[in-house]
Design a protein around this motif. Structure first.
Motif, mmCIF file in Angstrom:
data_model
loop_
_atom_site.group_PDB
_atom_site.id
_atom_site.type_symbol
_atom_site.label_atom_id
_atom_site.label_comp_id
_atom_site.label_asym_id
_atom_site.label_seq_id
_atom_site.Cartn_x
_atom_site.Cartn_y
_atom_site.Cartn_z
ATOM 1 N N ALA A 1 38.195 39.959 44.430
ATOM 2 C CA ALA A 1 37.701 41.190 43.801
ATOM 3 C C ALA A 1 37.881 42.384 44.731
ATOM 4 C CB ALA A 1 36.232 41.027 43.424
ATOM 5 N N GLY A 2 37.710 42.174 46.048
ATOM 6 C CA GLY A 2 37.892 43.267 46.994
ATOM 7 C C GLY A 2 39.344 43.599 47.239
ATOM 8 N N ASP A 3 40.216 42.570 47.195
ATOM 9 C CA ASP A 3 41.644 42.760 47.445
ATOM 10 C C ASP A 3 42.398 41.671 46.685
ATOM 11 O OD1 ASP A 3 44.224 43.079 48.332
ATOM 12 O OD2 ASP A 3 43.821 42.447 50.402
ATOM 13 N N PRO A 4 43.041 42.004 45.555
ATOM 14 C CA PRO A 4 43.734 40.968 44.776
ATOM 15 C C PRO A 4 44.772 40.192 45.584
ATOM 16 C CG PRO A 4 43.551 42.989 43.506
ATOM 17 C CD PRO A 4 43.084 43.317 44.891
ATOM 18 N N ALA A 5 45.355 40.832 46.591
ATOM 19 C CA ALA A 5 46.328 40.140 47.439
ATOM 20 C C ALA A 5 45.670 39.679 48.733
ATOM 21 C CB ALA A 5 47.509 41.056 47.737
ATOM 22 N N SER A 6 44.436 39.241 48.658
ATOM 23 C CA SER A 6 43.667 38.866 49.845
ATOM 24 C C SER A 6 44.406 37.841 50.702
ATOM 25 C CB SER A 6 42.323 38.269 49.415
ATOM 26 O OG SER A 6 41.655 37.688 50.519
ATOM 27 N N PRO A 7 44.370 38.004 52.036
ATOM 28 C CA PRO A 7 44.975 36.998 52.922
ATOM 29 C C PRO A 7 44.372 35.607 52.747
ATOM 30 C CG PRO A 7 44.448 39.012 54.136
ATOM 31 C CD PRO A 7 43.842 39.154 52.781
#
Length: 758
Positions: free
Chosen positions: A416-422
């Protein structure tokens, strides 16, 4: 229940004539909008302009019922809250042979839609003696994507599919089925808005074109419901907000048994959820003249105003989860206040549909709580949730010892914070988190335009949203197969975690449906691979092409074999054989195939062909001499669906698989064994035999996705493998490689001894 289908003389025609989906040719007078028996379908065409017609082998042959007619029917389970009129209506729809194929169960949040459909599935098991009272799958799509919903539905039906197209292909077996879908409006969850509509367009609407499939869907009035109506304009609708579907006296008696505050049934009828919330709200006064949704909003305001501050904070913490939570995990969330406060807050909520999986319901209550809390800081929540992960001796996070639910919540906040989350690159996290959350996170990254990583592609192909891959080790094994050739380091890591009895040697992606066969004659020592557009002659050690590809015009082959003439033969879904020229050599001389007639399975060996027929018989024919051998009685009940052949014991050994799920072996000129070597309750999709340095190896695959490898005579040395897609054909090389052709790739596997390096 409204929406009865119209009937009349429609004449012979097709169902789904827009060319985008499967099309069906129906008998004269069959109503294409109503119930269509399997034996009234003459045949079908797959999607695409060049698709070959597939005759229906069950045309004008009604299916025998495997359930004894004299079996005692199970009793109906209890149905509370006065819902017996709704239950009777659903049972009547199921048994109405002239009714529409879709029934939508509507109503406001809290009206009991999910409870009613869960009851229906329990009341109508797949083995019910009355054919009209059978539910074959109950699919809850809350939080699922289109892919994970297709995968789970296939799993529930004893099939295998990684996407809707695979599922539609698998459903062409002519088996009547009834599917119940719940929580359509919660598909995808808050992180994937628009998923309910996508699910209708890409999965449910295509399912409605299958003539022998019935669909019951829980969906409130809204965009997804409108798309369902457009796909099936004559579908039935059971709206639980309409008072006639709830018996007032029974509802009042049920309300009187609720614990908590006294409930006036006249003010909450016909909504069980409204009554449950009213029992937890002191001094609730509702206007029965208002709609259930308006009453729910007023009741949620009164309920919230009466809550103590500690319980309010606990419920606000629950509202940040974007999905159901256990009380244990809920109690650890920031602001939840610990175990005692969470238990007190849970007592103020209506009971959850599943034990210890809490969420705010009805929807109006969830909206009221969310409106009174600050926006969610997903980055801060991510670190708070991560703080509950156990720590290894070296100080790193022990993901294997962590709760999969906690890891899923961590991934939801990260996505939710970063769709491409590491975190989507953290292999161990993906292996130990709940699979549906991982699939949704990858979908969110894809929708945001993030490039698809090798791990994301492997996850898609492995389709791990299945019960058989619940264990992280099993998930690691199948991910190892799909990471081979894409990410060597991750593939090796998965192989170490899996500790499986099998190993993937190479992986050759393809753009179309794949078939494989061992070369014979001039092609001996080579491997034939068909990828939908071309036929390749490859090195079996690595799958690399060894000669220029030959073009194919048959787009949907059922079987492939090499012949002693130097070419190949392809079998299409209609039962016709086609000769394929390879390096100038033909698959069969002109006219040689015309006398064979339609067949259902095919395998070649030296100068012989083994053919399977629709009546369960198999024949071994030597081309040079014209001699044929056939077991005296058919080995299978129904069509032969797979064949393999090899040299063994000074002769020729044939393996056959059938629609009946049985695997037989026999040798021309000798009587077959007294019993099949294997059997399962699913159709066989591929079979192969091979003499290897470690002994004779048997490979067989079934329609539920299981690939079984066994050393001959040793039931304990082998492996059961699930690759995430149906295995279409198999070959066993003299070196012991098992080459498996799937819809999008060809994989080479090998059995290994436990403890040996993979």
């Amino acid at each position: 229940m409204n929406g009865a289908a119209t009937h009349g003389e429609h004449g012979t025609g097709t169902r789904g004539q827009d060319g985008q989906g499967w099309r069906y040719l129906l008998d004269e007078g069959t109503d294409p909008a109503g119930r269509i028996p399997v034996h009234a379908v003459q045949g079908s065409w797959p999607p695409g302009p060049d698709a070959a017609h597939r005759p229906n082998p069950r045309h004008r042959r009604p299916l025998p019922d495997p359930v004894p007619a004299d079996a005692p029917p199970p009793g109906l389970p209890p149905l509370g809250a006065g819902r017996r009129p709704a239950g009777r209506a659903l049972l009547s729809w199921l048994e109405d042979t002239r009714g529409p194929r879709l029934c939508r169960v509507a109503g406001s949040s809290g009206s009991g839609r999910t409870h009613l459909l869960t009851w229906l599935a329990a009341a109508c098991p797949p083995d019910h003696p009355r054919p009209g009272r059978r539910v074959h799958a109950l699919l809850d799509v809350e939080g699922l994507t289109v892919r994970s919903a297709a995968t789970r539905l296939a799993d529930l039906l004893g099939l295998t599919a990684g996407n809707p197209a695979d599922l539609l292909e698998a459903l062409q077996d002519g088996t009547p089925r009834t599917v119940v879908v719940t929580d359509l409006d919660r598909a995808g969850g808050p992180g994937l808005p628009g998923t309910p509509e996508r699910l209708v367009r890409e999965l449910l609407a295509p399912l409605l074109s299958v003539p022998w499939l019935l669909l019951v869907v829980e969906a409130a009035h809204g965009p997804a419901a409108d798309l369902l109506t457009a796909a099936a304009p004559g579908g039935a609708v059971l709206d639980l907000d309409q008072p006639q579907w709830t018996d007032p006296a029974q509802y009042a008696a049920w309300c009187a048994r609720l614990t908590g505050h006294q409930v006036d049934p006249a003010t909450t009828h016909p909504s069980p959820g409204l009554a449950q919330l009213a029992a937890r709200t002191p001094g609730a006064v509702l206007d029965p003249a208002r709609t259930p949704a308006e009453r729910a909003t007023a009741l949620a305001d009164a309920w919230w105003a009466a809550l103590p501050e500690a319980e309010r904070r606990a419920l606000q913490a629950l509202s940040t989860a974007d999905g159901p939570l256990s009380t244990d995990l809920w109690a650890t969330l920031p602001g939840a206040g610990g175990e005692r406060t969470v238990k007190s807050a849970a007592d103020l909520l209506p009971p959850p549909p599943m034990a210890d999986r809490w969420r705010l319901r009805p929807d109006e209550l969830a909206e009221r709580v969310a409106a009174d809390r600050p926006p969610v800081d997903h980055a801060a929540m991510m670190w708070e949730v991560a703080g509950g992960i156990p720590v290894r001796a070296d100080g790193g996070p022990d993901l294997a010892a962590s709760d999969p639910e906690r890891l899923a919540l961590l991934l939801r906040h990260a996505s939710a914070g970063d769709p491409a989350s590491p975190m989507l690159d953290e292999l161990d996290l993906l292996l130990h988190a709940e699979p549906a959350t991982v699939t949704a996170a990858f979908q969110r990254a894809e929708d945001a335009g993030a490039p698809r990583t090798p791990l994301a592609e492997a996850w898609r192909l492995a389709a791990p949203d299945r019960a058989a891959l619940a264990r992280p080790a099993d998930r690691a094994a199948v991910l190892h197969a799909w990471l081979t050739g894409r990410d060597a380091e991750s593939a090796a890591h998965c192989a170490r975690l899996a500790e499986a009895r099998w190993h993937t040697v190479w992986n050759r992606p393809a753009a179309g449906p794949c078939m494989t066969a061992l070369g014979v004659g001039p092609l001996a020592g080579r491997l034939l691979l068909a990828d939908g557009a071309s036929l390749h002659v490859c090195d079996p050690a690595n799958g690399e092409p060894a000669s220029p590809a030959a073009p194919l015009t048959l787009r949907h082959p059922r079987a492939l074999t090499a012949t002693a003439f130097g070419g190949a033969l392809l079998l299409d879904a209609s039962g016709a054989l086609q000769s394929v020229t390879v390096d100038g050599a033909v698959g069969a001389p002109a006219g040689a195939l015309e006398t064979l007639g339609p067949v259902t399975a095919l395998a070649g060996h030296h100068d012989a062909l083994v053919l399977g027929l629709s009546d369960g018989r198999t024949t071994h024919s030597t081309l040079a001499t014209g001699l044929s051998h056939c077991p005296e009685t058919p080995l299978h009940e129904g069509p032969v669906t797979a064949l393999g052949v090899t040299d063994a014991d000074g002769g020729t050994l044939v393996v056959s698989g059938g629609e009946d799920g049985r695997v037989w072996t026999w040798m021309p000129g000798r009587p077959p064994l007294p019993a099949p070597v294997d059997r399962r309750p699913h159709a066989v999709t591929a079979a192969a035999l091979g003499a290897t340095p470690a002994g004779l190896l048997l490979a067989a695959a079934w329609s539920d996705g299981l690939l079984r490898l066994r050393r001959w005579g040793d039931r304990h040395r082998g492996a059961d493998i699930r690759l995430g897609a149906p295995v279409r054909s198999l070959a066993v090389t003299p070196d012991g490689l098992v080459v498996a052709a799937l819809p999008e790739a060809v994989l080479a596997l090998t059995l290994v001894d436990r403890g040996s390096p993979g």
